[in-house]
Design a protein around this motif. Structure first.
Motif, PDB file in Angstrom:
ATOM      1  N   VAL B  62       0.824  -1.203   0.000  1.00  0.00           N
ATOM      2  CA  VAL B  62       0.000   0.000   0.000  1.00  0.00           C
ATOM      3  C   VAL B  62       0.863   1.259   0.000  1.00  0.00           C
ATOM      4  O   VAL B  62       0.606   2.206  -0.729  1.00  0.00           O
ATOM      5  CB  VAL B  62      -0.940  -0.029   1.223  1.00  0.00           C
ATOM      6  CG1 VAL B  62      -1.615   1.302   1.415  1.00  0.00           C
ATOM      7  CG2 VAL B  62      -1.961  -1.137   1.060  1.00  0.00           C
ATOM      8  N   PRO B  65       3.674   0.844  -3.819  1.00  0.00           N
ATOM      9  CA  PRO B  65       3.275  -0.283  -4.674  1.00  0.00           C
ATOM     10  C   PRO B  65       4.331  -0.664  -5.708  1.00  0.00           C
ATOM     11  O   PRO B  65       4.321  -1.784  -6.203  1.00  0.00           O
ATOM     12  CB  PRO B  65       2.008   0.214  -5.358  1.00  0.00           C
ATOM     13  CG  PRO B  65       1.709   1.545  -4.838  1.00  0.00           C
ATOM     14  CD  PRO B  65       2.807   2.009  -3.951  1.00  0.00           C
ATOM     15  N   TYR B 264      -6.996  -2.717   5.091  1.00  0.00           N
ATOM     16  CA  TYR B 264      -6.953  -2.750   3.643  1.00  0.00           C
ATOM     17  C   TYR B 264      -5.662  -3.407   3.177  1.00  0.00           C
ATOM     18  O   TYR B 264      -5.656  -4.276   2.313  1.00  0.00           O
ATOM     19  CB  TYR B 264      -7.063  -1.331   3.077  1.00  0.00           C
ATOM     20  CG  TYR B 264      -6.926  -1.249   1.582  1.00  0.00           C
ATOM     21  CD1 TYR B 264      -8.018  -1.516   0.760  1.00  0.00           C
ATOM     22  CD2 TYR B 264      -5.709  -0.921   0.984  1.00  0.00           C
ATOM     23  CE1 TYR B 264      -7.901  -1.458  -0.611  1.00  0.00           C
ATOM     24  CE2 TYR B 264      -5.587  -0.866  -0.390  1.00  0.00           C
ATOM     25  CZ  TYR B 264      -6.686  -1.126  -1.182  1.00  0.00           C
ATOM     26  OH  TYR B 264      -6.562  -1.076  -2.544  1.00  0.00           O
ATOM     27  N   THR B 268      -5.402  -6.917   1.172  1.00  0.00           N
ATOM     28  CA  THR B 268      -4.798  -6.849  -0.148  1.00  0.00           C
ATOM     29  C   THR B 268      -3.639  -7.834  -0.257  1.00  0.00           C
ATOM     30  O   THR B 268      -3.501  -8.539  -1.261  1.00  0.00           O
ATOM     31  CB  THR B 268      -4.302  -5.418  -0.450  1.00  0.00           C
ATOM     32  OG1 THR B 268      -5.401  -4.529  -0.302  1.00  0.00           O
ATOM     33  CG2 THR B 268      -3.762  -5.307  -1.856  1.00  0.00           C
TER      34      THR B 268
END
Lengths: 309, 304
Positions: B62, B65, B264, B268
């Protein structure tokens, strides 16, 4: 062999192939039923029956339980007068425009390049272009969500690195469709390349030789020789991808869930909405309207490419 | 990977492919190579990125990337993912469905294609027309009645529900009919004169002749079954029956549920780990069989 009779001695050498004994012709007539039986049973049970069921459902207001009331063409007239229905078709049509012409042109150029036996790494390219095609769709769709994320995504990081601002790939209605189209292009173009290659391989090479001698440029040869000669393969791809784009479901379902502001609610997704709201009669009518649209488009393309003869 | 894969089944001596092509200047050769290289990078990048990122610490996927140093490599995404979702069960279910459904498709589609291509029987055209219409029906259209059917049969959350409804594939029948129609009738008649039975003709003449297309259909069928998503989600939603794609989609739903920060990142990371694990077997199958697949499609599709 028993039919070969004395008055025609000349026939002995080559027995008439079409004539059979009554026993073998009976077998021959029974054979297709035998071959088609397993298919027929499954097809009747899991395709024809559901299809007829859906057709009947489309004339009722059934909501998944209780009694179904016959409403005649009510569902159809409701949809035809409904803005959201046309918007979903419009979204699919826009996606079609963003995808199919680009894909056919790109795939044709790549196929022509890969058809050249002198090309280095030709085998590698063929495999590389098919990698997206063999990647599971749900995985691809999820990778798209992560890569095109506005805040955390790799694409925006890349843009920032070269000094460009963030783009709301999946969060703005003007970018969501192109991002979805990109996913579809990425996923399926390799497959179309291979299909077009099959068409290219049936072209007689001497045609190009003659054209080269006459001084035709490669671009001219592509347009005036290759395109007409692979017309049927192009048409096949065109119809195949038209079907696929208008039926597109899993991609918008996973990536955008139809949003933002319904900008990626494709025909397939709109249809699914009826199912989730248990509005089954309307959903059924929607599917047959969709079939009519897709059929009309397919026939139109077939006609269009035929009349160019 | 770079093995020569052009073993054409069409009448095209490979040598002719080069001689007849328009004379290329050095510039066009370089330009076309460059074009292909750029395109290849674009086609491979997302998959390579996903696999590499699966080995990154979740917060870095995150935060940065694009960055990756091999020193960071960790299996934490994988271990967390294995603990959170039944991916092993997903693999098992997908494999069972793949073997059984794939076998049915590869036996029934050529047989039906043979009947459609080489025999006359009442209602043949009507039947084939019905096959073509189902080709145009979106899958989701048939989901309501099929699901009701499964409930009536008591088949919800069973293997037969995952296997039987899709075992008749309209595209496979259509493809096989096209391929078999191209086999000369004289070949079949000659076999009949020699006393070969009708099923014998199928097994000893049709199958060997269409083998490349059959191999192509095999690979395509494996891809389709492996990728199947909508029907399994609907009919086999229990954890015990979930296929690989269903497991993946459950993880995906967690992402949309956790848009903020650490959660998140965690989900992910798990998702990329699961996606990598799901795509690697298919990629391996494909690379091993690509020759059959490519030649199969080259042999099988509509000729220009």
């Amino acid at each position: 062999m028993t039919l070969i009779t004395a008055p025609h001695p000349t026939r002995v050498a080559s027995p008439p192939p079409r004539r059979q004994t009554s026993r073998s012709s009976l077998r021959r007539r029974a054979a297709p039923y035998f071959f088609i039986a397993p298919f027929l049973v499954l097809f009747a049970a899991f395709a024809v029956y559901p299809m007829l069921f859906t057709l009947r459902l489309s004339f009722t207001n059934w909501r998944g339980s209780g009694a179904a009331e016959w409403v005649g063409l009510g569902n159809y007239t409701y949809l035809i007068g409904n803005e959201a229905f046309w918007a979903s078709l419009g979204n699919s049509a826009t996606l079609w425009l963003l995808i199919v012409p680009v894909q056919l042109a790109l795939a044709l150029v790549v196929a022509v390049l890969l058809d050249n036996a002198k090309l280095r790494l030709r085998g590698f390219y063929r495999v590389a272009f098919l990698v997206p095609f063999v990647t599971p769709l749900v995985a691809v769709a999820q990778i798209w969500v992560v890569v095109f994320d506005q805040d955390y995504g790799a694409v925006n990081s890349l843009l920032n690195a070269v000094g460009l601002p963030d783009v709301g790939w999946l969060t703005t209605s003007q970018w969501a469709k192109p991002t979805l189209a990109l996913l579809f292009l990425w996923k399926t173009t390799g497959f179309i390349v291979i299909i077009l290659l099959s068409g290219l391989q049936s072209i007689d090479r001497s045609v190009y030789e003659a054209a080269s001698i006459d001084g035709a440029s490669p671009a001219r040869q592509l347009w005036s020789i290759t395109v007409p000669l692979v017309r049927r393969t192009l048409m096949f791809s065109l119809v195949l991808q038209t079907l696929a784009v208008f039926q597109m479901f899993a991609e918008p379902f996973v990536v955008t869930d139809g949003g933002p502001y319904s900008s990626t609610t494709t025909a397939g997704l709109y249809l699914y909405d009826h199912i989730t709201r248990a509005d089954l009669g309307t959903g059924a009518a929607n599917s047959f309207l969709l079939v009519i649209v897709v059929m009309a488009l397919s026939l139109f393309f077939v006609r269009l490419l035929r009349t160019e003869d | 990977m770079s093995a020569p894969i052009l073993v054409t089944t069409t009448a095209d001596p490979t040598g002719a492919a080069s001689s007849g092509r328009p004379a290329r200047t050095l510039a066009t050769t370089v330009a076309s190579q460059a074009f292909l290289v750029v395109l290849t990078i674009a086609f491979l990048a997302p998959v390579v990125w996903a696999i590499l990122s699966a080995f990154k610490p979740a917060h870095e996927i995150v935060a940065d990337p694009l960055g990756f140093s091999p020193g960071d490599a960790t299996l934490e995404n994988f271990t967390r993912m294995f603990a959170d979702v039944p991916i092993g069960q997903g693999f098992l279910n997908t494999t069972i469905v793949l073997v059984l459904k794939g076998t049915l498709t590869l036996v029934f589609a050529p047989l039906a294609g043979y009947a459609f291509a080489k025999y006359e029987f009442p209602l043949k055209n009507l039947l084939f027309g019905t096959v073509l219409i189902t080709l145009m029906l979106p899958t989701i259209v048939l989901i309501i009645p099929l699901l009701l059917e499964m409930k009536t049969l008591g088949w919800v959350n069973t293997y037969q529900a995952l296997i039987l409804p899709g075992a008749i594939d309209a595209f496979a029948i259509f493809w096989m009919r096209q391929v078999i129609a191209a086999v000369p009738d004289e070949l079949l008649d000659a076999a009949r004169v020699d006393g070969c039975s009708e099923i014998g003709i199928f097994a000893r003449i049709i199958v060997p002749v269409i083998r490349p297309a059959l191999a192509g259909l095999g690979v395509l069928t494996v891809m389709n079954i492996y990728n199947d998503f909508v029907w399994p989600v609907v009919v086999a939603s229990s954890e015990r029956m979930a296929t690989l794609q269903v497991v993946l989609s459950t993880l995906a739903q967690n992402i949309t549920g956790n848009r903020i920060g650490a959660d998140y990142a965690t989900v992910t990371g798990e998702l990329l780990a699961a996606a990598s694990i799901a795509l690697v077997p298919l990629l391996v199958i494909f690379v091993l069989l690509q020759r059959h697949f490519i030649n199969g499609i080259l042999a099988g599709s509509v000729k220009g």
